[in-house]
Write a protein that holds these residues in place. Sequence first.
Motif: not given
Length: 226
Positions: A9-15, A31-35, A63-65
């Motif tokens: 699994i690829r991590h979520g979005i960062t700024q 980022s807030a959007r990533g979360e 954090r993604t996990l």
Amino acid sequence: MKAYHIYLIRHGITQGNDEGRYIGSTDQPLSARGEQELKKLAGSYRYPDAEAFYTSPLQRCARTLEILYPDVSPRVVPDLRECDFGDYENKSMDDLKDDPGYQKWVAAKGGITPPNGESVEIFQKRCCAAFAGIVNELLRAGTTRAVVCAHGGTIMFILAAFGYPKYPFYRWMTGNGLGYEIVITPQLWMSAQAFDIAAPIPENAPDTGLSGLQSVMDALKQNSEN
């Protein structure tokens, strides 16, 4: 024969992702959007269950996990980290457009190493060795389901190096919070260090529009039906 399932699994979005920056070894948070997007994915689609969890040391993966699997304690694998882009870290193409060295690096398509950075060969060798170590650990323990949260480049190199069907590196690009299920049979792994790429995950999640992803998903679907 027992089959082993690993979910990359690829991590979520960062700024930095949103700004088009080279965020390799730079340890940026989501980022807030990533979360928000990860929480939306987790609420809308079922991520596979697992017995063991592994993560890159960078906080965007941990954090993604934590969002997707809130009650687990992953093992940190340092060499799953993303490529170190050296002097180009945390800079965008616009920042670097007047840098002759950067222009040569882009033109070489990985054929040269960024200043003070990591070569493609070293990056590929270390992330593939880290993944092989995880597989061997699972085989020894008899643990048949595991989640690995890592980076786009890390996942692409692992799939291009070991996976079937065979596709070029960039065809394995995947969206943030998405990934692939791979299936390992001990005989094939021990004889050829190879595995089957079974399906994108989570199941039925929408294509993010990244180049090449839909064609890979279609090929995987066709392969599973044959």
